[in-house]
Design a protein around this motif. Structure first.
Motif: not given
Length: 367
Positions: A317-343
């Motif tokens: 899809v190109g690097w620009q869409k990949a950047v936004v997709a990763l930013a979205n993914k990181n936000a979701r991973i961050l929520w999971a890590v900090l709400t479940r006290d996981d690493a």
């Protein structure tokens, strides 16, 4: 004011400003008990007479968090509402905006059962965020200064590569070069600008040190900084801005709050998605996007699952869409890590047979 029993007040809407607070108070039936401006000291004295637990709503703006904390100390239920949620409840519409109408709209918006309120920040959160605001201001000032230096040099036909580091390496020599057409006053201007550039770098270094100290001493910030594309600055800002990640029902809701989900214009059962909404805090979203750019560009050097996914996504899809997709993914991973006290585990595999509707795990989530 003396003719009214303030124990009857059920809800208060307040439009804040520097020198006067516009108050709109109603009882349980919605009857207006008070609608007038008050000086801040008189406002807090009046609030002390309100029944404990009375709802006092304000628009989220400068000084609103401090005002909310002061009201909470008085035993009141202080709540903040984002401005764009208040506007639809102004009875006079956009053309009738004034303090009294705004206070009435805030009071009405606060009565809605599904209204989303802004969590009140602690003084410690605001103190940490002030470091980020200072650093961001220095960064913008440094960019403007570099552009001014380039403008002066360009007037004398002295043009250099766009990289700030490239200009930094040659600037001192250019100022001292007697063979150029630079006049004496122009050299003095460039010297002062160069010194100012050095001072701004030192100020930004101080801010970076404070941010690094926050990440070292805050366990949640340290966990956030471990994600691909979230460095110390992004981790510190996210943790300082969001005190409790459990206020979001899901990872998707958190990424939507940051404005990293597609906008919709769907109807008749046909989904039509557009660009990301860009709602929420611009600073947090910018940090996530900038961090994701770095991770996407270096993904080919790593072998973990997220990096491999990024390489494939970038090719597709190109690097620009990949950047936004990763930013979205990181936000979701961050929520999971900090709400479940996981690493954070970049090679996490979802459990076999997990429901499609299960909450996301602290690993590479679907985009």
């Amino acid at each position: 004011m003396a003719e009214v029993t303030w124990g009857c007040v059920a809800r208060v809407g307040v439009d804040l400003s520097k020198r006067v607070y516009q108050v709109h108070a109603v009882d349980r039936s919605g009857r207006v008990l008070l609608a007038k401006p008050l000086a801040p000291d008189r406002f807090y004295a009046w609030c002390a007479e309100l029944p404990k637990g009375c709802l006092v709503a304000m628009e989220a703006c400068g000084g609103a968090h401090a005002a909310a904390r002061a009201l909470q100390r008085l035993g009141l239920d202080a709540r903040l509402i984002a401005g764009h949620f208040v506007t639809p409840y102004r009875m006079t519409g956009r053309s009738g905006k004034n303090d009294a109408n705004d206070a009435a709209a805030i009071c009405e918006a606060a009565s809605r059962p599904h209204m989303r309120f802004v969590p009140v920040k602690t003084a410690e959160q605001q103190g940490q965020l002030s470091v980020h605001r200072l650093r961001d201001g220095y960064k913008a000032e440094r960019t403007a200064l570099i552009n001014r230096i380039r403008g002066v040099l360009a007037e004398f036909h002295l043009v250099f590569p766009q990289s700030p580091e490239a200009l930094r390496k040659v600037l001192a020599d250019v100022i001292e070069d007697a063979s150029s057409e630079l006049t004496g006053i122009a050299r003095m201007v460039l010297q002062r600008a160069h010194l100012h550039w050095i001072d701004l770098d030192l100020q930004m270094k101080w801010c970076d040190e404070r941010i690094q100290a926050h990440v070292r001493t805050d366990e949640r910030a340290a966990k956030a900084a471990a994600l691909h594309g979230i460095g110390p600055i992004g981790a510190s800002a996210l943790v300082a801005s969001v005190a409790d990640f459990k206020q979001f029902a899901s990872a998707k809701q958190f990424s939507a709050w940051l404005g990293l989900v597609p906008s919709q214009n769907s109807t008749g059962g046909k989904a039509s998605l557009g660009r990301i909404t860009k709602r929420g805090d611009d600073y947090l979203r910018t940090l996530l996007i900038q961090g994701a750019k770095s991770a996407v560009m270096t993904a080919g050097k790593h072998s973990d699952r997220i990096s491999q996914w990024l390489v494939q996504l970038k090719e597709r899809v190109g690097w620009q869409k990949a950047v936004v997709a990763l930013a979205n993914k990181n936000a979701r991973i961050l929520w999971a890590v900090l709400t479940r006290d996981d690493a954070f585990d970049p090679n996490h595999l979802p459990e076999a047979g997990a429901s499609l509707h299960a909450q996301p795990r602290a690993g590479p989530l679907s985009s």
